[in-house]
Design a protein around this motif. Structure first.
Motif, PDB file in Angstrom:
ATOM      1  N   ASP A 299     -75.844  27.129  59.692  1.00  0.00           N
ATOM      2  CA  ASP A 299     -75.948  25.678  59.512  1.00  0.00           C
ATOM      3  C   ASP A 299     -76.125  25.290  58.036  1.00  0.00           C
ATOM      4  N   ASN A 300     -75.317  25.875  57.177  1.00  0.00           N
ATOM      5  CA  ASN A 300     -75.345  25.559  55.736  1.00  0.00           C
ATOM      6  C   ASN A 300     -76.644  25.960  55.052  1.00  0.00           C
ATOM      7  N   GLY A 301     -77.402  26.889  55.616  1.00  0.00           N
ATOM      8  CA  GLY A 301     -78.647  27.319  54.999  1.00  0.00           C
ATOM      9  C   GLY A 301     -79.848  26.453  55.343  1.00  0.00           C
ATOM     10  N   VAL A 302     -79.713  25.579  56.325  1.00  0.00           N
ATOM     11  CA  VAL A 302     -80.854  24.766  56.755  1.00  0.00           C
ATOM     12  C   VAL A 302     -81.905  25.662  57.401  1.00  0.00           C
ATOM     13  N   SER A 303     -81.454  26.608  58.224  1.00  0.00           N
ATOM     14  CA  SER A 303     -82.361  27.572  58.852  1.00  0.00           C
ATOM     15  C   SER A 303     -81.693  28.947  58.861  1.00  0.00           C
ATOM     16  N   PHE A 304     -82.514  29.985  58.987  1.00  0.00           N
ATOM     17  CA  PHE A 304     -82.030  31.371  58.995  1.00  0.00           C
ATOM     18  C   PHE A 304     -82.608  32.104  60.209  1.00  0.00           C
ATOM     19  N   PRO A 305     -82.159  31.746  61.410  1.00  0.00           N
ATOM     20  CA  PRO A 305     -82.726  32.345  62.624  1.00  0.00           C
ATOM     21  C   PRO A 305     -82.127  33.707  62.992  1.00  0.00           C
ATOM     22  N   ASN A 306     -81.114  34.141  62.272  1.00  0.00           N
ATOM     23  CA  ASN A 306     -80.381  35.351  62.639  1.00  0.00           C
ATOM     24  C   ASN A 306     -80.718  36.505  61.705  1.00  0.00           C
ATOM     25  N   THR A 307     -81.384  37.527  62.236  1.00  0.00           N
ATOM     26  CA  THR A 307     -81.761  38.692  61.443  1.00  0.00           C
ATOM     27  C   THR A 307     -80.614  39.692  61.390  1.00  0.00           C
ATOM     28  N   ILE A 308     -80.286  40.133  60.186  1.00  0.00           N
ATOM     29  CA  ILE A 308     -79.299  41.200  59.997  1.00  0.00           C
ATOM     30  C   ILE A 308     -80.033  42.534  60.046  1.00  0.00           C
ATOM     31  N   ILE A 309     -81.113  42.656  59.274  1.00  0.00           N
ATOM     32  CA  ILE A 309     -81.978  43.839  59.305  1.00  0.00           C
ATOM     33  C   ILE A 309     -83.368  43.410  58.829  1.00  0.00           C
TER      34      ILE A 309
ATOM     35  N   ASP B 187     -83.875  34.590  48.022  1.00  0.00           N
ATOM     36  CA  ASP B 187     -82.719  33.885  47.493  1.00  0.00           C
ATOM     37  C   ASP B 187     -81.676  33.854  48.591  1.00  0.00           C
ATOM     38  N   GLU B 188     -80.800  32.875  48.519  1.00  0.00           N
ATOM     39  CA  GLU B 188     -79.733  32.768  49.510  1.00  0.00           C
ATOM     40  C   GLU B 188     -78.410  32.489  48.816  1.00  0.00           C
ATOM     41  N   SER B 189     -77.335  32.651  49.563  1.00  0.00           N
ATOM     42  CA  SER B 189     -76.001  32.345  49.041  1.00  0.00           C
ATOM     43  C   SER B 189     -75.998  30.946  48.468  1.00  0.00           C
TER      44      SER B 189
ATOM     45  N   SER C 224     -67.403  30.608  61.885  1.00  0.00           N
ATOM     46  CA  SER C 224     -68.005  29.443  61.256  1.00  0.00           C
ATOM     47  C   SER C 224     -67.585  29.377  59.800  1.00  0.00           C
ATOM     48  N   THR C 225     -67.601  28.169  59.264  1.00  0.00           N
ATOM     49  CA  THR C 225     -67.359  27.976  57.833  1.00  0.00           C
ATOM     50  C   THR C 225     -68.644  27.551  57.126  1.00  0.00           C
ATOM     51  N   THR C 226     -69.782  27.650  57.827  1.00  0.00           N
ATOM     52  CA  THR C 226     -71.056  27.187  57.264  1.00  0.00           C
ATOM     53  C   THR C 226     -72.094  28.307  57.212  1.00  0.00           C
ATOM     54  N   LEU C 227     -71.625  29.548  57.023  1.00  0.00           N
ATOM     55  CA  LEU C 227     -72.545  30.687  56.980  1.00  0.00           C
ATOM     56  C   LEU C 227     -73.091  30.913  55.572  1.00  0.00           C
ATOM     57  N   ARG C 228     -74.349  31.361  55.521  1.00  0.00           N
ATOM     58  CA  ARG C 228     -74.987  31.789  54.282  1.00  0.00           C
ATOM     59  C   ARG C 228     -75.869  32.989  54.604  1.00  0.00           C
ATOM     60  N   VAL C 229     -76.131  33.799  53.589  1.00  0.00           N
ATOM     61  CA  VAL C 229     -76.999  34.968  53.734  1.00  0.00           C
ATOM     62  C   VAL C 229     -78.247  34.742  52.895  1.00  0.00           C
ATOM     63  N   ARG C 230     -79.396  35.192  53.417  1.00  0.00           N
ATOM     64  CA  ARG C 230     -80.652  35.136  52.659  1.00  0.00           C
ATOM     65  C   ARG C 230     -81.213  36.542  52.543  1.00  0.00           C
ATOM     66  N   VAL C 231     -81.673  36.880  51.339  1.00  0.00           N
ATOM     67  CA  VAL C 231     -82.362  38.139  51.062  1.00  0.00           C
ATOM     68  C   VAL C 231     -83.789  37.768  50.678  1.00  0.00           C
ATOM     69  N   SER C 232     -84.785  38.371  51.350  1.00  0.00           N
ATOM     70  CA  SER C 232     -86.183  38.072  51.029  1.00  0.00           C
ATOM     71  C   SER C 232     -86.988  39.360  50.958  1.00  0.00           C
ATOM     72  N   ASP C 233     -88.081  39.308  50.234  1.00  0.00           N
ATOM     73  CA  ASP C 233     -89.012  40.427  50.159  1.00  0.00           C
ATOM     74  C   ASP C 233     -89.582  40.619  51.565  1.00  0.00           C
ATOM     75  N   ALA C 234     -89.443  41.805  52.127  1.00  0.00           N
ATOM     76  CA  ALA C 234     -89.913  42.067  53.485  1.00  0.00           C
ATOM     77  C   ALA C 234     -91.427  41.895  53.610  1.00  0.00           C
ATOM     78  N   ALA C 235     -92.147  41.990  52.495  1.00  0.00           N
ATOM     79  CA  ALA C 235     -93.606  41.860  52.513  1.00  0.00           C
ATOM     80  C   ALA C 235     -94.083  40.476  52.051  1.00  0.00           C
ATOM     81  N   ASP C 236     -93.167  39.629  51.540  1.00  0.00           N
ATOM     82  CA  ASP C 236     -93.563  38.316  51.035  1.00  0.00           C
ATOM     83  C   ASP C 236     -92.379  37.364  51.178  1.00  0.00           C
ATOM     84  N   ALA C 237     -92.339  36.625  52.258  1.00  0.00           N
ATOM     85  CA  ALA C 237     -91.212  35.745  52.570  1.00  0.00           C
ATOM     86  C   ALA C 237     -91.003  34.646  51.533  1.00  0.00           C
TER      87      ALA C 237
END
Length: 174
Positions: A123-133, A169-171, A152-165
Motif C-alpha cells: 500500500d505504498n509504504g503506509v503499512s508493512f504487514p508482510n514479513t520476508i524474514i 529504511d524503506e524503498s 501490485s504496482t504499489t510495493l515497497r521493501v523495509r529493512v529494520s534493525d531486528a533488535a530496534d524497530a
C-alpha cells in the motif's frame, strides 16, 4: 536519537562577539571531549551540519567552544544516543520483479547492527504487514527474495534493525 552516517544540525546561540566556534563531542556523558567535529566554524551562524559518526552509544554530548578561548563554552544539556543506520539500495523504486523469480534486496549499513528484519508493503509504504524474514545477518547487505504471488504496482521493501524497530529504511518509491 541520531543515526550514524546521517546529517544532523548542531545549533547554538551566540552572545557577544565570538568570531569562530570549535565543535567537539563526548562519548562519556561529558567527562571528556576528545573528538573534534570541526576546529573552527563561524559562530554567528549558530548552526553546523554534522555527518553523525559511527560512535554508537547513549552517553553522547556536544560542546561548542569559542575557538580562541576554551573557557567560553556550552555543552548539551543532556546525553543523546547515536544508533546505527540502514539504507535500502534495492528495490528502491522503479524496478519490475517477476513472481517466482529470485531478486536481491540490498542495503547499506553504518554502525553496529547485528541482524535485520525484512518486510514488504502493498500500500505504498503506509503499512508493512508482510514479513520476508524475521532476522538475517545485517553485515551481508543482501538477501535473495523469491517474489511472492502478489501482483501490485504499489510495493515497497523495509529493512529494520531486528533488535530496534526504530532503526529502519524503506524503498524510496514503488
Amino acid at each position: 536519537t541520531w543515526l550514524a552516517g546521517k546529517s544532523r544540525n548542531i545549533t547554538w546561540n551566540r552572545t557577544g562577539s565570538i568570531a569562530n566556534a570549535k565543535l567537539e563531542y563526548s562519548t562519556d556523558a561529558g567527562v571528556s571531549y576528545p573528538n573534534v567535529i570541526i576546529a573552527s566554524t563561524p559562530a554567528a551562524s549558530g548552526t553546523y551540519a554534522w555527518t553523525v559518526p559511527n560512535a554508537i552509544g547513549n552517553q553522547l554530548r556536544v560542546r561548542v567552544t569559542d575557538a580562541t578561548d576554551a573557557t567560553v563554552f556550552s555543552t548539551s544539556a543532556a546525553n543523546f544516543t547515536i544508533k546505527g543506520s540502514l539504507t535500502v539500495t534495492a528495490p528502491n523504486g522503479g524496478e519490475e520483479w517477476v513472481v517466482g523469480t529470485g531478486n536481491n534486496i540490498t542495503w547499506s549499513l553504518v554502525g553496529s547492527i547485528a541482524n535485520v528484519k525484512l518486510e514488504y508493503s502493498t500500500d505504498n509504504g503506509v503499512s508493512f504487514p508482510n514479513t520476508i524474514i524475521l532476522s538475517t545477518n545485517a553485515s551481508v547487505g543482501t538477501y535473495s527474495w523469491t517474489i511472492p504471488d502478489v501482483l501490485s504496482t504499489t510495493l515497497r521493501v523495509r529493512v529494520s534493525d531486528a533488535a530496534d524497530a526504530l532503526v529502519k529504511d524503506e524503498s524510496d518509491a514503488n
